[in-house]
Every structure is written in C-alpha cells, then in structure tokens.
Design an enzyme around this catalytic site. Structure first.
Site, PDB file in Angstrom:
ATOM      1  N   ASN A   1     -71.044 -46.602 -44.009  1.00 50.46           N
ATOM      2  CA  ASN A   1     -70.425 -45.989 -45.195  1.00 50.46           C
ATOM      3  C   ASN A   1     -70.395 -44.459 -45.107  1.00 50.46           C
ATOM      4  OD1 ASN A   1     -70.319 -48.601 -45.931  1.00 50.46           O
ATOM      5  ND2 ASN A   1     -71.797 -48.470 -47.621  1.00 50.46           N
TER       6      ASN A   1
ATOM      7  N   THR B   1     -26.648 -23.252 -61.006  1.00 49.77           N
ATOM      8  CA  THR B   1     -27.531 -23.886 -61.989  1.00 49.77           C
ATOM      9  C   THR B   1     -26.736 -25.094 -62.487  1.00 49.77           C
ATOM     10  OG1 THR B   1     -26.635 -22.669 -63.873  1.00 49.77           O
ATOM     11  CG2 THR B   1     -28.518 -21.666 -62.748  1.00 49.77           C
ATOM     12  N   HIS B   2     -27.433 -26.156 -62.829  1.00 48.18           N
ATOM     13  CA  HIS B   2     -26.769 -27.411 -63.236  1.00 48.18           C
ATOM     14  C   HIS B   2     -25.764 -27.883 -62.187  1.00 48.18           C
ATOM     15  CE1 HIS B   2     -28.264 -26.563 -67.344  1.00 48.18           C
ATOM     16  NE2 HIS B   2     -27.970 -25.317 -67.023  1.00 48.18           N
TER      17      HIS B   2
ATOM     18  N   SER C   1     -20.781 -41.781 -36.291  1.00 49.45           N
ATOM     19  CA  SER C   1     -20.688 -43.086 -36.936  1.00 49.45           C
ATOM     20  C   SER C   1     -20.204 -44.084 -35.899  1.00 49.45           C
ATOM     21  CB  SER C   1     -19.698 -43.000 -38.090  1.00 49.45           C
ATOM     22  OG  SER C   1     -19.194 -44.283 -38.378  1.00 49.45           O
TER      23      SER C   1
ATOM     24  N   LYS D   1     -16.634 -38.783 -37.926  1.00 47.33           N
ATOM     25  CA  LYS D   1     -17.835 -38.420 -38.673  1.00 47.33           C
ATOM     26  C   LYS D   1     -18.882 -37.673 -37.865  1.00 47.33           C
ATOM     27  CE  LYS D   1     -19.279 -40.627 -42.008  1.00 47.33           C
ATOM     28  NZ  LYS D   1     -19.518 -40.682 -43.412  1.00 47.33           N
TER      29      LYS D   1
ATOM     30  N   GLU E   1     -31.239 -36.377 -43.959  1.00 50.53           N
ATOM     31  CA  GLU E   1     -31.265 -37.594 -44.785  1.00 50.53           C
ATOM     32  C   GLU E   1     -32.571 -38.354 -44.607  1.00 50.53           C
ATOM     33  OE1 GLU E   1     -26.857 -39.401 -45.350  1.00 50.53           O
ATOM     34  OE2 GLU E   1     -27.473 -39.153 -43.273  1.00 50.53           O
TER      35      GLU E   1
ATOM     36  N   GLN F   1     -61.314 -49.221 -47.073  1.00 49.11           N
ATOM     37  CA  GLN F   1     -60.834 -49.252 -45.699  1.00 49.11           C
ATOM     38  C   GLN F   1     -59.309 -49.034 -45.644  1.00 49.11           C
ATOM     39  OE1 GLN F   1     -62.505 -51.972 -42.700  1.00 49.11           O
ATOM     40  NE2 GLN F   1     -60.577 -53.073 -42.839  1.00 49.11           N
TER      41      GLN F   1
HETATM   42  N1  ARG Z   1     -64.077 -49.950 -41.534  1.00 51.17           N
HETATM   43  C1  ARG Z   1     -64.815 -49.605 -42.707  1.00 51.17           C
HETATM   44  C2  ARG Z   1     -63.950 -48.667 -43.589  1.00 51.17           C
HETATM   45  O1  ARG Z   1     -63.040 -48.144 -43.100  1.00 51.17           O
HETATM   46  C3  ARG Z   1     -66.078 -48.897 -42.345  1.00 51.17           C
HETATM   47  C4  ARG Z   1     -67.145 -48.989 -43.390  1.00 51.17           C
HETATM   48  C5  ARG Z   1     -67.611 -50.392 -43.482  1.00 51.17           C
HETATM   49  N2  ARG Z   1     -68.698 -50.505 -44.364  1.00 51.17           N
HETATM   50  C6  ARG Z   1     -69.150 -51.682 -44.785  1.00 51.17           C
HETATM   51  N3  ARG Z   1     -70.135 -51.663 -45.600  1.00 51.17           N
HETATM   52  N4  ARG Z   1     -68.578 -52.804 -44.409  1.00 51.17           N
HETATM   53  O2  ARG Z   1     -64.200 -48.484 -44.737  1.00 51.17           O
END
Ligand code: ARG
Length: 466
Positions: free
Chosen positions: A111, A156-157, A278, A284, A291, A323
């Site tokens: 984490n 403008t507009h 085109s 064209k 675009e 994730q």
């Molecule tokens: N691949 C996970 C993500 O991108 C990594 C963290 C995963 N953590 C867990 N507690 N499973 O968030």
C-alpha cells in the site's frame, strides 16, 4: 515455499480467472524503475537502522539492479499470476537471491509501496510535461514575433468584432499554456511527499527512518499521517484536472485551426505533411491532427471523471479499487504529451494567409466602435455617439459600403463633429495601435509582451537545464 508471497493463510490456489481479473501487470509494469529505486532506498534505510544487516542489504540491492537490467533487456517474464509489478519484482528477487529476498518487505506494505511508485512516476512525468509546455510556449512566441503586424479580425460571439494583431491572439495562448506550466509546477509540491513507512495503514513497529529514505529518493517531505498516505490520490486528481485544463486550451486552439483552415475562412493553411486526404473526395485536405487533439480532450476529461468517481465513496484507507488509478493516469499523461509533441512539429509549419485575414478585418464594420470613440473624444456623450455610429452603419449597409468608404459629406450627415481625420482614425492598423491599455492589442504592447515572454522563457529554460 508457497506459490504466492501472501498465500500462507490460504488452503486453495487462486482461481485463474481471479488472477486474470485482479492482475494489473500490463498497466503497472511501466513503474518498474521507480519500484526498484524505491526498494533500493528502502533497503539502504533498513540497513542504516540495523533492521537488516549491511550484507543482506547489498545482496538485495545487487539483486534488484540485476532485475532492472533484465527488464530493460526484455529478458524479464511478466505473467498474471504475479499480480502487479511489486509482486513480480519481489518474486523474481526470491528466485535470484533466495531467502534473503524475503527481508525486502520488512516495514513495508504494497500500500505504501504503490503510493511511492506512483508519486515517483508522476513527479518525473510532470517535469517532462512542464518542459514540453515550455517548448510549446517558445514556438508560440516565435510565431507571434514572426507575424507581428498581421491583422486579424477578433471575434466575440463568433462574429467579427474588432481588429487585433494576430500576434496578440497567439499570445493569448501563450498566457494559457504558461498558466498550465505554472499549475503543474505548483502541484509538484503535493506530489513530492514520501509515503514509505506508512506500511499497510497504521505505520510500522520497526525503528525506520523515513527522512533517510526521503533523502535518498529526493523527496523534500515525508507524509504526516499513515492512513492518509496510503489512501491519498488527490495528487492524481490534481494532475488530471491540470491535464484536462491544458487539453481545454489545446482543444480551443485546435478548433480555431480547424475553422481557420476551412475554405470559409482560409486564414491559414496546414502544411501538407500535417494534414490528411480523403479516401473519396480528391479535393480534400483535412485537419485531422487538430481534430484528433480536440477529440482526445474528451478522453482526458473522462480520465478525470473516472478518478473522481473512483475515489468519492472509498472508506479509508487503502481499497483495491485504487488499483484502477494507474490506467487513467497513464492514459491522460500519454495523451497530453502526444498532443504537445505533435503541436511542436505542426505549429511552426503553419502558413498564414495574411491578405485574407486582413481583408476580413477590414470588412463588416469592425471600426464602428472607433467611430463612436471618435465622436466621444470630441465631446459627444458616448451613448449618443454609439447611436450615431449605429445609424451610419445602417446607412452604409444600405449602400453596400464600409464606414470608411463613405464620403466625408455622407459621414458628416450623422454628426457635424466629423472631420477629414476620421478616415485615418478608422484604419485598422491605427485602431489597433490606439488600444494601448494594459494587455491591449497595440503593436507596442504586443512587442513588449513578446519581449517579456522571451525573457521568462529563457529563464525557465535555464532553470530546467540546471
Ligand atoms: N496493485 C496494487 C495497486 O495498484 C498494489 C497494492 C496492493 N495492495 C493490496 N493490499 N492488495 O493498488
């Protein structure tokens, strides 16, 4: 040893469909270098704090460097069963150096690891984008400088309003993109926060030194709250919102190029090498590049919306939903960079049809305000002067003439204040040069704005190089 690093408490293998569904390796593999760099810094810190031995740390670091090399040589195998880049690298490390590898994850969780990786990626990408925007600003200023004195009908507009210098119009885009660069730069201080040590969410029992890790990785700040550190994706939302705004500017510019290159306007012509034909209509020449830039803007907005929606109901702290952040982040960053890069090539090749622009600026009573001003500065109350110029426009319309094509006598029939000098007064170049108010289109203002911009850009580029 079990199959997966985390499967100690499981008695059944993960279903292959779940592996495929939860895997993010296709997307997050591009974080590999940040992941390795972060792990190396983490190892050094663990050794420094005697949480692991120096010998173990150097074995780990050597292994991590070897894996980086393998990835870079295309010799590394990616597969869904190892979920994400963090697991891939850790599993490969176990295969490479054996049990010592299992010490790498001490005092760390995926984490805080993934939060670190994304922050490292994003600060690098933000710097890349700022550099590209700076280059674009330079090109805009060069184009403005090369075309100083070209007169454009300002709108403008979407109706012709008053003549302006084309350079003034271009410098408006310089302002927009400069703000974008500034905005990205401001956001960097919120990206530049080091989350390692937050572990899963609560921090860690090991005597780690986050400042030490931050020092190695060049982060000026360590996160203040472990729960926030693993749950925070504000910095991604902020990036996507800056990217969206930058794309708004590109989209508006693209819209103008598309309109201006149409035969209805014919103000500009895109170089052949930046237009497409085109498959059915031989005559064209299509503005596909602007675009597509305009079209891709929608995708970047979508990325921002996806990220806002992703986060809005998530309880603290980390949730796997998060994730999904990387796909949209990478998508938006890639699009923005691609758009800037193509503009860097296309913009200098723009051909400007000066005569057509200037003719358009001299038709359609763009000097009516100035006729009113002429009367007002000579003592007629402005409202009255406005009505008087309006009547003159009405009259000229009937005669199918412009105001400056009426005779002095005809003009004088609307006000006795009018003298011969009115004709000079109603000349587009004169009208432009009288607009000397701060930020107005007068040539001397635009010249000064270009000069100032060039100086700013020089300083910015110097700073970027140092
Ligand atoms: N691949 C996970 C993500 O991108 C990594 C963290 C995963 N953590 C867990 N507690 N499973 O968030």
């Amino acid at each position: 040893m079990s199959d997966k690093i985390w499967d100690g408490r499981f008695s059944h293998k993960t279903d292959a469909s779940v592996e495929a569904f939860t895997s993010s390796i296709d997307i997050d593999k591009r974080l590999y270098s940040y992941d390795i760099e972060g792990s190396i810094a983490h190892c050094s810190m663990l050794a420094e704090r005697a949480i692991i031995t120096k010998e173990d740390a150097s074995i780990l670091i050597r292994g991590l460097n070897a894996i980086r090399e393998e990835i870079e040589r295309g010799k590394f195998e990616f597969d869904d069963s190892r979920e994400d880049i963090h697991m891939h690298i850790e599993t490969a490390l176990v295969q490479k150096i054996g049990k010592v590898a299992l010490k790498l994850h001490t005092a760390r969780s995926r984490n805080d690891q993934v939060a670190l990786d994304v922050r490292m990626y994003l600060r690098q990408e933000t710097v890349n984008i700022i550099k590209l925007i700076t280059e674009l600003c330079k090109i805009i200023v060069e184009l403005a400088e090369r075309n100083l004195n070209v007169i454009l009908p300002g709108y403008t507009h979407m109706q012709r309003a008053q003549p302006v210098l084309l350079s003034h119009h271009l410098m408006a885009y310089y302002e927009m993109f400069s703000r974008d660069a500034e905005r990205f730069n401001d956001s960097l201080k919120r990206v530049n926060v080091m989350p390692l040590g937050s572990a899963a969410l609560a921090g860690t029992t090991y005597p780690i030194d986050g400042e030490y890790t931050a020092g190695i990785l060049n982060f000026p700040k360590v996160s203040a709250n472990s729960i926030d550190a693993v749950s925070d994706r504000d910095f991604i939302i902020e990036f996507l919102s800056s990217a969206s705004l930058c794309m708004v500017h590109f989209s508006r510019l693209s819209e103008e190029l598309i309109l201006w290159s149409s035969s209805e306007f014919s103000f500009i012509e895109l170089a052949d090498s930046f237009a497409t034909g085109s498959s059915i209509m031989p005559q064209k020449k299509n503005p596909d590049v602007p675009e597509l830039v305009r079209g891709k803007t929608g995708r970047v907005f979508g990325d921002l919306m996806a990220m806002l929606s992703l986060m809005k109901s998530l309880p603290l702290s980390y949730n796997r939903d998060m994730q999904e952040d990387k796909a949209v982040l990478f998508d938006a960053a890639d699009i923005l960079k691609a758009c800037i890069k193509i503009y860097l090539k296309m913009f200098p090749e723009l051909r400007i049809n000066r005569e057509i622009m200037e003719k358009a600026a001299s038709e359609g009573f763009l000097n009516a305000t100035d006729m009113a001003d002429y009367l007002a500065v000579r003592g007629t109350p402005f409202r009255e002067a406005h009505a008087c110029a309006g009547q003159a426009v009405r009259y000229a319309l009937d005669k199918k003439k412009e105001l400056n094509e009426l005779s002095l006598k005809e003009l004088q029939s609307f006000s006795s204040v009018i003298k011969k000098d009115i004709f000079k007064f109603l000349n587009p170049q004169e009208m432009i040069n009288r607009r000397k108010s701060a930020g107005g289109t007068a040539t001397e203002n635009v010249k000064a704005a270009i000069k100032k911009a060039k100086k700013n850009l020089e300083n910015t580029i110097q700073r970027q190089l140092s």
